[in-house]
Design a protein around this motif. Structure first.
Motif, short mmCIF file in Angstrom:
data_model
loop_
_atom_site.label_atom_id
_atom_site.label_comp_id
_atom_site.label_asym_id
_atom_site.label_seq_id
_atom_site.Cartn_x
_atom_site.Cartn_y
_atom_site.Cartn_z
N VAL A 39 0.86 -1.18 0.00
CA VAL A 39 0.00 0.00 0.00
C VAL A 39 0.89 1.23 0.00
O VAL A 39 1.63 1.48 0.96
N ILE A 40 0.84 2.01 -1.08
CA ILE A 40 1.69 3.20 -1.20
C ILE A 40 1.04 4.38 -0.49
O ILE A 40 1.69 5.11 0.26
N VAL A 41 -0.25 4.60 -0.74
CA VAL A 41 -0.99 5.69 -0.11
C VAL A 41 -2.35 5.17 0.33
O VAL A 41 -3.01 4.43 -0.43
N GLU A 42 -2.80 5.54 1.52
CA GLU A 42 -4.13 5.16 1.98
C GLU A 42 -4.72 6.32 2.78
O GLU A 42 -4.32 6.59 3.92
N THR A 43 -5.66 7.06 2.16
CA THR A 43 -6.37 8.14 2.81
C THR A 43 -7.84 8.01 2.48
O THR A 43 -8.25 7.11 1.73
N LYS A 44 -8.65 8.93 3.01
CA LYS A 44 -10.08 8.90 2.71
C LYS A 44 -10.33 9.19 1.23
O LYS A 44 -11.31 8.73 0.65
N GLU A 45 -9.46 9.97 0.60
CA GLU A 45 -9.66 10.37 -0.79
C GLU A 45 -8.95 9.47 -1.79
O GLU A 45 -9.31 9.43 -2.96
#
Length: 514
Positions: A39-45
């Protein structure tokens, strides 16, 4: 693979080394499988995922890097190529009959009766051929799946229009700013290049000619035209405007050569210097001048130098193999529909006429015993020059090479100088082109050797890799009066071996130009 920037889209792939062979089998296909997940990026968006697999020699011949089979019931490829498609079951024994190669099937009892009698094609099942002399690295960068729902009773083609509109939005947004992977360069990390390309042909004009519509691109350093065969690194392309001005934006950093080819002129342009694209750079190349191959004035020419055989005579298809998509096919350039009744008319013009199956067989039917003879000044290449020089099928189901003749008259001949024959090919498939001349029709003046791995003839294409040969003809080989040039395609093991000519020109002795 590389980055091809043209016609409003840009797709990037990391350096994929895609030459060589997988085991010879049509039944083996590989899925896109990974051994590492991150997982490189995990945000709400936003969620950015990485799937990877490290290649090693133990996988050689076992797994291909990519094999995709797409099947849809309705296919929209372009404004003038849209239709409901046959079903996968239509290729089963009893419903479909395999034709000259496994991917081509004649539908004899399809699930939907409307497709009966059509020729259907599917993607090649044999897979790509791969060598592993070095590690295979491939990253597939962001792409969009546009999912829409429409109300019952609404024209489904509105989805196609919406997709085109969204494509324009995505093109303006490229390169995306949200990927966090270190391998993906953002816009500010890339560079731009611009300039103007002119053509200097002293037998066409005393002034430099703007390279209207020229295809201009950056690719790794190499010989002129080498970009055609390059598949490991990035390429960025654009099309020059009417005045020859070009601009390529958002180029990845690195060293490149600038290449180009210009419709209406033979040959390939290459800028001599290596161009380094740095982050944030704006490189202005100024005026660049391409001098296409030219030794003397044009005595005669056949075709249009546009790297395509589309302007030549493309025959009516065998009624047994007609694909209805290309009947009543809209001509996007004229916005008209061509009537079904014109299908059997020799004078009818179909934009995608070459896409019909089995056109290579028509040559033997039109020329059962004698080959094509073209007389300069009398014949018209639009009607009298078959679009592909293929083999002739014999009664015993073997094939033989073909020899075409170009007949022309010369009012005078300078026997002490050299004339030049330019032979530009739009495609070649395991072909051997030989040139002979009137004075000694048994002696080979020029031979290309065995050339071409293209498959345009079998796959209903009209061009592939470009070839240009420049043949010297000494003046003493020509006659005042009638002359004949013999073009032999000598390889003849299969029906698909052949040549598509792009353009042929005979140049006379040098003289004072404009």
């Amino acid at each position: 693979m590389g980055c091809k920037r043209a016609r409003g889209y840009c797709v990037e792939s990391e350096k994929a080394y895609c030459e060589g062979n997988l085991p010879e089998t049509r039944e083996k296909a590989a899925r896109i499988e990974a051994t590492t997940f991150e997982v490189i990026v995990e945000t709400k968006e936003q969620v950015e995922l990485s799937f990877s697999r490290t290649w090693d020699l133990s996988l050689e011949g076992k797994l291909a890097p990519l094999s995709i089979d797409k099947r849809f019931h309705y296919m929209a490829m372009a404004d003038n190529r849209q239709r409901y498609m046959p079903l996968p079951d239509d290729r089963l024994p009893g419903r479909g009959v395999e034709l000259a190669y496994p991917e081509a099937v004649l539908l004899v009892d399809p699930v939907e009766p409307e497709f009966k009698g059509e020729c259907s094609l599917c993607w090649d099942r044999s897979g790509a051929k791969i060598r592993t002399r070095r590690a295979l690295e491939e990253s597939i960068w962001p792409y969009l799946h546009l999912l829409e729902f429409i109300a019952k009773g609404t024209n489904p083609l509105t989805l196609w229009d919406d997709a085109k509109t969204q494509m324009l939005v995505e093109v303006q947004s490229w390169p995306y700013s949200f990927p966090a992977s270190k391998d993906f360069q953002l816009s500010e990390q890339r560079g731009n290049i611009s300039g103007r390309l002119l053509v200097q042909d002293r037998y066409a004009s005393n002034d430099n000619i703007p390279a209207n519509g020229a295809y201009v691109g950056l690719a790794i350093p190499g010989d002129a035209g080498s970009w055609q065969r390059e598949c490991k690194d990035y390429q960025f392309w654009t099309k020059a405007d009417e005045e020859g001005y070009f601009s390529i934006t958002n180029v990845r950093t690195g060293d490149y050569n600038l290449y180009a080819w210009v419709p209406g002129f033979v040959g390939d342009y290459k800028n001599a210097s290596v161009i380094t694209i740095a982050s944030g750079s704006d490189t202005d190349m100024g005026d660049l001048v391409y001098e296409p191959p030219r030794d003397g004035p044009t005595l005669w020419e056949i075709g249009i130098p546009d790297r395509s055989a589309a302007e030549f005579y493309i025959p009516d298809p065998n009624p047994k193999y007609i694909n209805k998509l290309f009947v009543n096919h809209p001509d996007s350039s004229k916005n008209t529909l061509l009537p079904v009744a014109l299908l059997t008319s020799r004078c009818a013009h179909f934009v995608d006429r070459f896409r019909q199956y089995g056109l290579w067989e028509r040559y033997s039917e039109l020329y059962p015993t004698e080959d094509l003879v073209y007389t300069v000044g009398k014949n018209d290449y639009k009607r009298d020059w078959f679009f592909a020089q293929v083999t002739r099928k014999k009664d015993d189901n073997t094939y033989q090479g073909t020899t075409w003749q170009i007949k022309f008259n010369l009012d005078s001949v300078n026997q002490t100088v050299t004339y030049k024959l330019r032979l530009a090919l739009a495609s070649a498939a395991q072909a051997k082109l030989e040139v002979r001349i009137t004075i000694c029709p048994q002696k080979v003046l020029f031979s290309s050797g065995l050339i071409g791995g293209d498959n345009a003839i079998a796959r209903h294409g009209i061009h592939d890799l470009y070839w240009l040969y420049n043949v010297d003809i000494r003046g003493h080989m020509l006659l005042q009066g009638e002359n004949t040039i013999y073009l032999t395609q000598a390889s003849s093991q299969t029906p698909f071996q052949g040549i598509m000519y792009d353009y042929i020109r005979l140049e006379g002795p040098p003289r004072k130009a404009f």
